[in-house]
Scaffold this motif. Structure first.
Motif, mmCIF file in Angstrom:
data_model
loop_
_atom_site.group_PDB
_atom_site.id
_atom_site.type_symbol
_atom_site.label_atom_id
_atom_site.label_comp_id
_atom_site.label_asym_id
_atom_site.label_seq_id
_atom_site.Cartn_x
_atom_site.Cartn_y
_atom_site.Cartn_z
ATOM 1 N N SER A 121 2.414 -4.772 -7.716
ATOM 2 C CA SER A 121 1.681 -4.565 -8.977
ATOM 3 C C SER A 121 0.183 -4.874 -8.883
ATOM 4 C CB SER A 121 2.296 -5.427 -10.081
ATOM 5 O OG SER A 121 3.606 -5.001 -10.328
ATOM 6 N N GLY A 122 -0.198 -5.904 -8.117
ATOM 7 C CA GLY A 122 -1.627 -6.245 -7.997
ATOM 8 C C GLY A 122 -2.405 -5.065 -7.442
ATOM 9 N N LEU A 123 -1.860 -4.448 -6.392
ATOM 10 C CA LEU A 123 -2.560 -3.308 -5.782
ATOM 11 C C LEU A 123 -2.464 -2.068 -6.686
ATOM 12 C CD1 LEU A 123 -4.201 -2.650 -3.277
ATOM 13 C CD2 LEU A 123 -2.112 -1.862 -2.167
ATOM 14 N N ILE A 124 -1.339 -1.928 -7.396
ATOM 15 C CA ILE A 124 -1.218 -0.799 -8.346
ATOM 16 C C ILE A 124 -2.307 -0.945 -9.420
ATOM 17 C CG2 ILE A 124 0.255 0.278 -10.113
ATOM 18 C CD1 ILE A 124 2.698 -0.675 -8.451
ATOM 19 N N ASN A 125 -2.469 -2.167 -9.943
ATOM 20 C CA ASN A 125 -3.505 -2.372 -10.964
ATOM 21 C C ASN A 125 -4.904 -2.152 -10.401
ATOM 22 O OD1 ASN A 125 -2.276 -2.812 -13.494
ATOM 23 N ND2 ASN A 125 -1.461 -4.753 -12.736
ATOM 24 N N ALA A 126 -5.101 -2.548 -9.138
ATOM 25 C CA ALA A 126 -6.406 -2.281 -8.502
ATOM 26 C C ALA A 126 -6.621 -0.773 -8.394
ATOM 27 C CB ALA A 126 -6.446 -2.933 -7.120
ATOM 28 N N SER A 127 -5.561 -0.034 -8.075
ATOM 29 C CA SER A 127 -5.713 1.424 -7.930
ATOM 30 C C SER A 127 -6.009 2.069 -9.293
ATOM 31 C CB SER A 127 -4.480 2.043 -7.270
ATOM 32 O OG SER A 127 -3.410 2.131 -8.195
ATOM 33 N N ALA B 63 8.384 0.752 -6.948
ATOM 34 C CA ALA B 63 7.516 1.941 -6.969
ATOM 35 C C ALA B 63 8.295 3.148 -7.512
ATOM 36 C CB ALA B 63 6.997 2.223 -5.561
ATOM 37 N N ASP B 64 9.546 3.288 -7.087
ATOM 38 C CA ASP B 64 10.366 4.418 -7.577
ATOM 39 C C ASP B 64 10.530 4.344 -9.102
ATOM 40 O OD1 ASP B 64 10.671 5.441 -5.060
ATOM 41 O OD2 ASP B 64 12.577 4.407 -4.668
ATOM 42 N N ALA B 65 10.711 3.122 -9.618
ATOM 43 C CA ALA B 65 10.892 2.967 -11.069
ATOM 44 C C ALA B 65 9.604 3.360 -11.806
ATOM 45 C CB ALA B 65 11.275 1.522 -11.398
ATOM 46 N N VAL B 66 8.444 2.978 -11.251
ATOM 47 C CA VAL B 66 7.180 3.378 -11.896
ATOM 48 C C VAL B 66 7.067 4.899 -11.873
ATOM 49 C CG1 VAL B 66 4.653 3.215 -11.810
ATOM 50 C CG2 VAL B 66 6.037 1.185 -11.316
ATOM 51 N N VAL B 67 7.409 5.506 -10.744
ATOM 52 C CA VAL B 67 7.347 6.973 -10.634
ATOM 53 C C VAL B 67 8.269 7.606 -11.695
ATOM 54 C CG1 VAL B 67 7.946 8.949 -9.150
ATOM 55 C CG2 VAL B 67 6.682 7.004 -8.201
ATOM 56 N N ALA B 68 9.472 7.045 -11.843
ATOM 57 C CA ALA B 68 10.434 7.603 -12.811
ATOM 58 C C ALA B 68 9.920 7.497 -14.246
ATOM 59 C CB ALA B 68 11.773 6.877 -12.680
ATOM 60 N N LEU C 99 0.600 6.978 -6.586
ATOM 61 C CA LEU C 99 -0.597 7.829 -6.748
ATOM 62 C C LEU C 99 -0.251 9.285 -6.437
ATOM 63 C CD1 LEU C 99 -3.289 5.495 -5.135
ATOM 64 C CD2 LEU C 99 -3.240 6.207 -7.525
ATOM 65 N N THR C 100 0.562 9.489 -5.406
ATOM 66 C CA THR C 100 0.946 10.857 -5.020
ATOM 67 C C THR C 100 1.821 11.483 -6.111
ATOM 68 O OG1 THR C 100 0.917 10.119 -2.738
ATOM 69 C CG2 THR C 100 1.978 12.227 -3.153
ATOM 70 N N ALA C 101 2.799 10.713 -6.604
ATOM 71 C CA ALA C 101 3.707 11.255 -7.623
ATOM 72 C C ALA C 101 2.959 11.565 -8.921
ATOM 73 C CB ALA C 101 4.829 10.259 -7.893
ATOM 74 N N ALA C 102 1.870 10.813 -9.171
ATOM 75 C CA ALA C 102 1.092 11.053 -10.399
ATOM 76 C C ALA C 102 0.097 12.198 -10.207
ATOM 77 C CB ALA C 102 0.361 9.772 -10.795
ATOM 78 N N HIS C 103 0.123 12.801 -9.038
ATOM 79 C CA HIS C 103 -0.778 13.908 -8.686
ATOM 80 C C HIS C 103 -2.247 13.511 -8.819
ATOM 81 C CE1 HIS C 103 2.682 16.472 -8.365
ATOM 82 N NE2 HIS C 103 3.050 16.175 -9.608
ATOM 83 N N ALA C 104 -2.561 12.282 -8.445
ATOM 84 C CA ALA C 104 -3.974 11.872 -8.440
ATOM 85 C C ALA C 104 -4.688 12.716 -7.387
ATOM 86 C CB ALA C 104 -4.081 10.392 -8.082
ATOM 87 N N PRO C 105 -5.712 13.466 -7.791
ATOM 88 C CA PRO C 105 -6.399 14.317 -6.799
ATOM 89 C C PRO C 105 -7.242 13.479 -5.836
ATOM 90 C CG PRO C 105 -7.317 14.641 -9.011
ATOM 91 C CD PRO C 105 -6.264 13.597 -9.136
ATOM 92 N N LEU C 106 -6.603 12.987 -4.790
ATOM 93 C CA LEU C 106 -7.264 12.101 -3.834
ATOM 94 C C LEU C 106 -7.128 12.667 -2.423
ATOM 95 C CD1 LEU C 106 -5.770 8.674 -5.035
ATOM 96 C CD2 LEU C 106 -8.048 9.576 -5.553
ATOM 97 N N ALA C 107 -8.145 12.423 -1.601
ATOM 98 C CA ALA C 107 -8.066 12.762 -0.176
ATOM 99 C C ALA C 107 -8.285 11.465 0.600
ATOM 100 C CB ALA C 107 -9.130 13.804 0.161
ATOM 101 N N PRO C 108 -7.184 10.720 0.867
ATOM 102 C CA PRO C 108 -7.368 9.409 1.497
ATOM 103 C C PRO C 108 -7.639 9.489 3.013
ATOM 104 C CG PRO C 108 -5.142 9.666 0.536
ATOM 105 C CD PRO C 108 -5.789 11.009 0.545
ATOM 106 N N GLU C 109 -8.564 8.640 3.464
ATOM 107 C CA GLU C 109 -8.808 8.450 4.914
ATOM 108 C C GLU C 109 -8.395 7.023 5.208
ATOM 109 O OE1 GLU C 109 -12.977 8.751 5.767
ATOM 110 O OE2 GLU C 109 -13.124 10.774 4.951
ATOM 111 N N MET D 122 0.843 -1.204 0.000
ATOM 112 C CA MET D 122 0.000 0.000 0.000
ATOM 113 C C MET D 122 0.878 1.253 0.000
ATOM 114 S SD MET D 122 -3.073 1.165 -0.152
ATOM 115 C CE MET D 122 -4.343 0.067 0.442
ATOM 116 N N ALA D 123 1.965 1.230 0.771
ATOM 117 C CA ALA D 123 2.869 2.397 0.803
ATOM 118 C C ALA D 123 3.427 2.649 -0.605
ATOM 119 C CB ALA D 123 4.006 2.150 1.797
#
Ligand code: NAD
Length: 486
Positions: A279-285, A334-339, A27-37, A20-21
């Protein structure tokens, strides 16, 4: 200012917090406009005494945001704990489970390089209603309940999904050659709804050959719609042969709330080692972003993820000398996906979501407007019968009631009286069918009072009635199956 969409996130157990981290970092690096609780659910809550693993505060967040991105949960061993997923699905009305199964050759080994299908599984009904009884010392029952609105909702969803994602064919899988009513209504509703989508090809297979075809030639399928139990099994078959069990995400969708998660579990064997594949959770997101109307961000992340995969930057679970360049841990992946955000894959087809992907899918099962004429025409009385052979029982039960006749006695659907053809009938669990006439083509109405009188007769004979099942006709059509051999 961009409005941020509130979502609920649950880190889950085992590798959950690590993946999840990593997902939240992307999601944060992609600037997804989200307000997570963040909510806490899972093992810790189970052990604190919440039998479903979910506290009241978590429900409040879910009802507010209507979107849950969930890490995997460990269900503690032992009795008394209810499945968190089943509780969430039923409580939130998540009627469709949507699982894309895609192969990623050559980076993830598979025998099916052209596989790209989506399974839409009915999520609330069938044998998963969890209604089970022990009826005799030796007999156990699981009730399979299928509703027309339940079929309508999920089948309609599968067609709307096909249209939204530009898919060309919807295949329905049932076992209606055997279960003519429960699976029959699923197939019938499929045919009805298919007529409303002339632009989409349709086909139907019996689930057994359908599963064999999915395993042998998955590339021939596009969208598959099926009921709960079959969908559960076939989704794992499809994910396994795609080679992507560790990469696939899934969505549980209702009209109001949706939940997104990886298909794998909490992987306690590698928890804390920081080597899990996120990747499973990334694809879910990515599925979640499309659902909340952020397809641009979904596309950005999906293309970056594909690019990372084809660059050979792999976590240990998919690492191979032949196709990988660098073995990375969860964070480094995750860093590689962000890059790679902003880049498109070259070997895989870049993802492009059309603008109409924004259309929200809402499906309500309310198509049938008129009620059929329902008539009570008989009753099946089930008994625990440790004492009497079928012939003896038949004799006892004939001429019991002035208006009702004993028509047949069956055991597990097989006729054991009259004229028992079975060599060694199992008569400890019997269903005794009573109607006003024995002629199935000329059924006559009976009353509930007749049934009560009949039950009093059973009590006088000290027969243990374990349940009764009323026999109805609907607009003159039989609402019950005939016994084998009847
Ligand atoms: P699992 O999917 O957790 O693990 C199976 C194997 O796959 C393990 O060897 C594991 O190390 C590996 N694996 C799984 N995900 C991985 C990843 N992302 N990266 C690398 N390797 C990965 O299945 P399991 O061991 O049968 O179940 C463990 C726990 O998970 C159980 O308590 C089960 O109830 C739970 N579970 C939860 C969910 C859910 O929350 N949706 C789903 C399935 C299982």
């Amino acid at each position: 200012m961009t409005i941020k969409t509130p979502i609920t996130i649950a880190y889950g157990d085992g590798i959950g917090p690590e993946i999840m981290a990593a997902t939240m970092k992307i999601l944060t690096a992609a600037h997804a406009p989200l307000a997570p609780e963040t909510i806490e659910i899972g093992e810790k809550l189970y052990l604190e005494g919440f039998t479903s693993g979910i506290p009241d505060t978590a429900w409040e967040s879910l009802k507010r945001t209507k979107v849950l991105l969930k890490g995997p949960i460990t269900t503690p061993q032992g009795g008394g704990y209810k499945s968190l997923n089943v509780t969430l699905r039923k409580t939130l009305g998540l009627f469709a489970n949507v699982r894309p199964c895609v192969s990623y050759p050559p980076f993830v080994p598979t025998h099916h390089p052209h596989m790209n299908l989506v399974i839409v599984r009915e999520n609330e009904e069938g044998t998963y209603s969890g209604i089970e009884h022990q009826q005799t010392d030796e007999v156990y029952q699981c009730l399979k309940l299928v509703t027309r609105p339940g079929c309508e909702r999920v089948i309609h969803y599968a067609f709307e999904y096909a249209r939204k994602f530009n898919r060309k064919k919807v295949t329905c899988l049932t076992k209606d050659n055997i279960m003519k009513m429960t699976d029959g209504i699923f197939h019938q509703v499929f045919n009805e709804i298919a007529r409303e989508y002339p632009d989409i090809k349709t086909e139907h297979f019996i689930i057994d050959i359908g599963t064999a075809l999915v395993a042998a030639e998955p590339e021939r399928f596009d969208v598959i719609i099926t009921s709960n139990l079959y969908g559960d099994i076939i989704s794992d078959v499809a994910a396994q042969i795609a080679g992507s069990v560790g990469l696939a995400g899934s969505a549980n969708v209702g009209n109001h709330v949706a939940m997104f998660e990886a298909i794998h579990g909490s992987a306690p064997d590698i928890a804390g080692k920081k080597i899990a594949n996120p990747s499973g959770l990334i694809n879910a997101s990515i599925q979640m972003l499309i659902h909340i109307n952020q397809p641009e961000t979904a596309m950005l992340i999906e293309n970056a993820w594909l690019k990372t995969l084809e660059e050979g930057i792999h976590t240990a679970d998919i690492y191979s000398k032949e196709h990988s360049k660098k073995k990375v841990n969860t964070d480094e992946f995750a860093d590689a996906v962000v890059a790679h955000l902003g880049q498109k894959p070259a070997s895989f087809k870049p993802i492009e979501y059309r603008n109409d992907i924004r259309a929200k899918i809402e499906c309500y099962g309310e198509r049938k407007k008129t009620l059929s004429k329902k008539e009570l025409v008989g009753v099946d009385i089930f008994i625990d019968n440790p004492h009497y052979a079928p012939e003896e029982l038949g004799k006892k039960l004939t001429k019991m009631h002035p208006h009702l006749q004993l028509v047949v006695i069956t055991s597990r659907g097989l006729k054991v009286w009259p004229d028992c053809m079975v060599e060694a009938p199992y008569a400890h669990h019997c269903s005794c069918r009573f109607q006003a006439t024995t002629d199935i083509k000329n059924l006559q109405p009976i009353t509930h009072h007749h049934i009560i009188e009949l039950l009093q007769q059973f009590e006088q004979l000290s027969l243990d009635v374990i349940k009764t099942e009323n026999l109805y006709t609907f607009d003159g059509k039989l609402g019950f199956s005939l016994a084998q051999g009847q």
